[in-house]
Write a protein that holds these residues in place. Structure first.
Motif, PDB file in Angstrom:
ATOM      1  N   ASP A 115      49.644  46.623  34.560  1.00 56.76           N
ATOM      2  CA  ASP A 115      50.036  46.576  35.972  1.00 56.76           C
ATOM      3  C   ASP A 115      49.447  45.349  36.655  1.00 56.76           C
ATOM      4  O   ASP A 115      50.125  44.668  37.431  1.00 56.76           O
ATOM      5  CB  ASP A 115      49.559  47.839  36.708  1.00 56.76           C
ATOM      6  CG  ASP A 115      50.314  49.076  36.298  1.00 56.76           C
ATOM      7  OD1 ASP A 115      51.391  48.945  35.677  1.00 56.76           O
ATOM      8  OD2 ASP A 115      49.826  50.190  36.586  1.00 56.76           O
ATOM      9  N   ALA A 116      48.186  45.086  36.365  1.00 54.72           N
ATOM     10  CA  ALA A 116      47.514  43.932  36.974  1.00 54.72           C
ATOM     11  C   ALA A 116      48.205  42.635  36.560  1.00 54.72           C
ATOM     12  O   ALA A 116      48.372  41.723  37.380  1.00 54.72           O
ATOM     13  CB  ALA A 116      46.041  43.912  36.580  1.00 54.72           C
ATOM     14  N   LEU A 117      48.607  42.548  35.303  1.00 55.97           N
ATOM     15  CA  LEU A 117      49.267  41.332  34.820  1.00 55.97           C
ATOM     16  C   LEU A 117      50.557  41.061  35.600  1.00 55.97           C
ATOM     17  O   LEU A 117      50.822  39.919  35.977  1.00 55.97           O
ATOM     18  CB  LEU A 117      49.562  41.444  33.316  1.00 55.97           C
ATOM     19  CG  LEU A 117      50.120  40.186  32.657  1.00 55.97           C
ATOM     20  CD1 LEU A 117      49.083  39.067  32.688  1.00 55.97           C
ATOM     21  CD2 LEU A 117      50.536  40.486  31.229  1.00 55.97           C
ATOM     22  N   GLN A 118      51.326  42.096  35.870  1.00 59.99           N
ATOM     23  CA  GLN A 118      52.548  41.914  36.657  1.00 59.99           C
ATOM     24  C   GLN A 118      52.216  41.392  38.053  1.00 59.99           C
ATOM     25  O   GLN A 118      52.853  40.464  38.549  1.00 59.99           O
ATOM     26  CB  GLN A 118      53.315  43.233  36.770  1.00 59.99           C
ATOM     27  CG  GLN A 118      53.960  43.657  35.489  1.00 59.99           C
ATOM     28  CD  GLN A 118      54.716  44.972  35.641  1.00 59.99           C
ATOM     29  OE1 GLN A 118      54.745  45.582  36.702  1.00 59.99           O
ATOM     30  NE2 GLN A 118      55.342  45.401  34.561  1.00 59.99           N
ATOM     31  N   GLU A 119      51.192  41.971  38.674  1.00 58.96           N
ATOM     32  CA  GLU A 119      50.787  41.533  40.016  1.00 58.96           C
ATOM     33  C   GLU A 119      50.263  40.101  39.995  1.00 58.96           C
ATOM     34  O   GLU A 119      50.489  39.340  40.940  1.00 58.96           O
ATOM     35  CB  GLU A 119      49.734  42.487  40.573  1.00 58.96           C
ATOM     36  CG  GLU A 119      50.278  43.882  40.825  1.00 58.96           C
ATOM     37  CD  GLU A 119      49.199  44.929  41.063  1.00 58.96           C
ATOM     38  OE1 GLU A 119      47.989  44.575  41.045  1.00 58.96           O
ATOM     39  OE2 GLU A 119      49.563  46.096  41.267  1.00 58.96           O
ATOM     40  N   ILE A 120      49.581  39.735  38.925  1.00 59.34           N
ATOM     41  CA  ILE A 120      49.043  38.377  38.792  1.00 59.34           C
ATOM     42  C   ILE A 120      50.185  37.370  38.734  1.00 59.34           C
ATOM     43  O   ILE A 120      50.139  36.327  39.400  1.00 59.34           O
ATOM     44  CB  ILE A 120      48.138  38.278  37.544  1.00 59.34           C
ATOM     45  CG1 ILE A 120      46.838  39.036  37.803  1.00 59.34           C
ATOM     46  CG2 ILE A 120      47.876  36.830  37.158  1.00 59.34           C
ATOM     47  CD1 ILE A 120      46.054  39.370  36.566  1.00 59.34           C
ATOM     48  N   PHE A 121      51.217  37.687  37.977  1.00 59.88           N
ATOM     49  CA  PHE A 121      52.337  36.747  37.892  1.00 59.88           C
ATOM     50  C   PHE A 121      53.123  36.668  39.205  1.00 59.88           C
ATOM     51  O   PHE A 121      53.681  35.620  39.520  1.00 59.88           O
ATOM     52  CB  PHE A 121      53.222  37.025  36.676  1.00 59.88           C
ATOM     53  CG  PHE A 121      52.696  36.332  35.448  1.00 59.88           C
ATOM     54  CD1 PHE A 121      52.970  34.991  35.220  1.00 59.88           C
ATOM     55  CD2 PHE A 121      51.878  36.986  34.556  1.00 59.88           C
ATOM     56  CE1 PHE A 121      52.462  34.321  34.123  1.00 59.88           C
ATOM     57  CE2 PHE A 121      51.363  36.325  33.453  1.00 59.88           C
ATOM     58  CZ  PHE A 121      51.652  34.990  33.240  1.00 59.88           C
ATOM     59  N   VAL A 122      53.114  37.725  39.985  1.00 55.21           N
ATOM     60  CA  VAL A 122      53.704  37.643  41.327  1.00 55.21           C
ATOM     61  C   VAL A 122      52.873  36.679  42.176  1.00 55.21           C
ATOM     62  O   VAL A 122      53.418  35.832  42.892  1.00 55.21           O
ATOM     63  CB  VAL A 122      53.792  39.040  41.991  1.00 55.21           C
ATOM     64  CG1 VAL A 122      54.133  38.928  43.468  1.00 55.21           C
ATOM     65  CG2 VAL A 122      54.802  39.906  41.259  1.00 55.21           C
ATOM     66  N   ARG A 123      51.539  36.791  42.065  1.00 54.35           N
ATOM     67  CA  ARG A 123      50.662  35.862  42.793  1.00 54.35           C
ATOM     68  C   ARG A 123      50.894  34.420  42.349  1.00 54.35           C
ATOM     69  O   ARG A 123      50.903  33.512  43.174  1.00 54.35           O
ATOM     70  CB  ARG A 123      49.196  36.221  42.572  1.00 54.35           C
ATOM     71  CG  ARG A 123      48.710  37.358  43.398  1.00 54.35           C
ATOM     72  CD  ARG A 123      47.219  37.528  43.271  1.00 54.35           C
ATOM     73  NE  ARG A 123      46.767  38.619  44.110  1.00 54.35           N
ATOM     74  CZ  ARG A 123      45.507  38.936  44.272  1.00 54.35           C
ATOM     75  NH1 ARG A 123      44.562  38.252  43.659  1.00 54.35           N
ATOM     76  NH2 ARG A 123      45.172  39.935  45.052  1.00 54.35           N
ATOM     77  N   ILE A 124      51.031  34.237  41.040  1.00 51.94           N
ATOM     78  CA  ILE A 124      51.265  32.879  40.523  1.00 51.94           C
ATOM     79  C   ILE A 124      52.584  32.342  41.084  1.00 51.94           C
ATOM     80  O   ILE A 124      52.659  31.190  41.511  1.00 51.94           O
ATOM     81  CB  ILE A 124      51.237  32.872  38.979  1.00 51.94           C
ATOM     82  CG1 ILE A 124      49.815  33.159  38.486  1.00 51.94           C
ATOM     83  CG2 ILE A 124      51.758  31.553  38.428  1.00 51.94           C
ATOM     84  CD1 ILE A 124      49.705  33.459  37.008  1.00 51.94           C
ATOM     85  N   TRP A 125      53.605  33.161  41.090  1.00 47.80           N
ATOM     86  CA  TRP A 125      54.912  32.746  41.626  1.00 47.80           C
ATOM     87  C   TRP A 125      54.777  32.335  43.098  1.00 47.80           C
ATOM     88  O   TRP A 125      55.302  31.312  43.511  1.00 47.80           O
ATOM     89  CB  TRP A 125      55.916  33.886  41.476  1.00 47.80           C
ATOM     90  CG  TRP A 125      57.248  33.602  42.085  1.00 47.80           C
ATOM     91  CD1 TRP A 125      57.711  34.028  43.291  1.00 47.80           C
ATOM     92  CD2 TRP A 125      58.312  32.826  41.517  1.00 47.80           C
ATOM     93  NE1 TRP A 125      58.988  33.579  43.514  1.00 47.80           N
ATOM     94  CE2 TRP A 125      59.377  32.830  42.428  1.00 47.80           C
ATOM     95  CE3 TRP A 125      58.453  32.139  40.323  1.00 47.80           C
ATOM     96  CZ2 TRP A 125      60.567  32.167  42.201  1.00 47.80           C
ATOM     97  CZ3 TRP A 125      59.641  31.481  40.082  1.00 47.80           C
ATOM     98  CH2 TRP A 125      60.688  31.496  41.011  1.00 47.80           C
ATOM     99  N   ASN A 126      54.019  33.136  43.854  1.00 44.04           N
ATOM    100  CA  ASN A 126      53.885  32.871  45.290  1.00 44.04           C
ATOM    101  C   ASN A 126      52.909  31.746  45.619  1.00 44.04           C
ATOM    102  O   ASN A 126      53.008  31.148  46.690  1.00 44.04           O
ATOM    103  CB  ASN A 126      53.446  34.140  46.030  1.00 44.04           C
ATOM    104  CG  ASN A 126      54.527  35.189  46.038  1.00 44.04           C
ATOM    105  OD1 ASN A 126      55.707  34.873  46.053  1.00 44.04           O
ATOM    106  ND2 ASN A 126      54.120  36.450  46.007  1.00 44.04           N
ATOM    107  N   ASN A 127      51.955  31.475  44.717  1.00 39.19           N
ATOM    108  CA  ASN A 127      50.903  30.505  45.034  1.00 39.19           C
ATOM    109  C   ASN A 127      50.860  29.299  44.104  1.00 39.19           C
ATOM    110  O   ASN A 127      49.870  28.566  44.103  1.00 39.19           O
ATOM    111  CB  ASN A 127      49.541  31.202  45.024  1.00 39.19           C
ATOM    112  CG  ASN A 127      49.441  32.299  46.052  1.00 39.19           C
ATOM    113  OD1 ASN A 127      49.822  32.104  47.200  1.00 39.19           O
ATOM    114  ND2 ASN A 127      48.970  33.461  45.642  1.00 39.19           N
ATOM    115  N   ALA A 128      51.870  29.106  43.308  1.00 39.98           N
ATOM    116  CA  ALA A 128      51.875  27.987  42.361  1.00 39.98           C
ATOM    117  C   ALA A 128      51.722  26.649  43.077  1.00 39.98           C
ATOM    118  O   ALA A 128      51.139  25.707  42.526  1.00 39.98           O
ATOM    119  CB  ALA A 128      53.145  28.005  41.522  1.00 39.98           C
TER     120      ALA A 128
END
Length: 178
Positions: free
Chosen positions: A47-60
């Motif tokens: 679950d955390a990994l999915q949230e991390i990639f959302v953060r990466i998408w939003n903060n790249a």
């Protein structure tokens, strides 16, 4: 490889979905390992990994190649997110005034004194028994041995062990009521 990841992050900042898929394929295993090591639960790490990639998408767009390596930045995002999840698990502190009504299960000093006195009385009465019979009583009632185990240990028949225990308990009862 670092240049490739740097390029992928740059393209993700521009909302390139194929770059995002490639970044996920290249880094998800490593970031999952970071999450799993911190969270110690596979489902929560997923679950955390999915949230991390959302953060990466939003903060790249916040990543700058000159500041740090791309993997260090990604790992920092994963690590910080996993730690945030652990912090969120902890219950909030309770006001001390609310804890006043919580009962203490520990014996009171008076109960401790009575229990200590009872233990010493029982011990004194056990010492009045024959050593083998006192050992059998301790084995049966304090250590949980069966009649058969005690009979084998003392080399006597089971029925004799039952008689020993019955008679020893009668002597203990008499001693304790004096």
């Amino acid at each position: 490889m670092a240049e490739n990841i740097t390029e992928l992050i740059g393209r993700v900042a521009l909302r390139d979905r194929s770059a995002f898929r490639a970044l996920y394929a290249a880094t998800s295993a490593k970031l999952f390992g970071v999450c799993l090591r911190i969270l110690r639960d596979r489902a929560e790490a997923e679950d955390a990994l999915q949230e991390i990639f959302v953060r990466i998408w939003n903060n790249a767009d916040r990543f700058t190649a000159s500041d740090t390596s791309p993997m260090s930045w990604l790992i920092a995002v994963a690590r910080n997110h996993a730690i945030d999840r652990i912090r969120a698990r902890k219950p909030q502190a309770v006001d001390i005034d609310e804890a006043v009504g919580i009962a203490d299960d520990a014996p009171s000093p008076e109960q401790e004194a009575v229990a200590t006195d009872e233990r010493s009385r029982i011990q004194a009465c056990l010492e009045t028994l024959d050593a083998a019979r006192a050992d059998a009583v301790r084995g049966a009632y304090m250590e949980g041995y069966s009649y058969q185990e005690l009979a084998d240990r003392h080399g006597i028949p089971v029925n004799t062990m039952r008689t020993w225990l019955r008679r020893s308990l009668m002597k203990l009862k008499e001693c304790l009521t004096q």
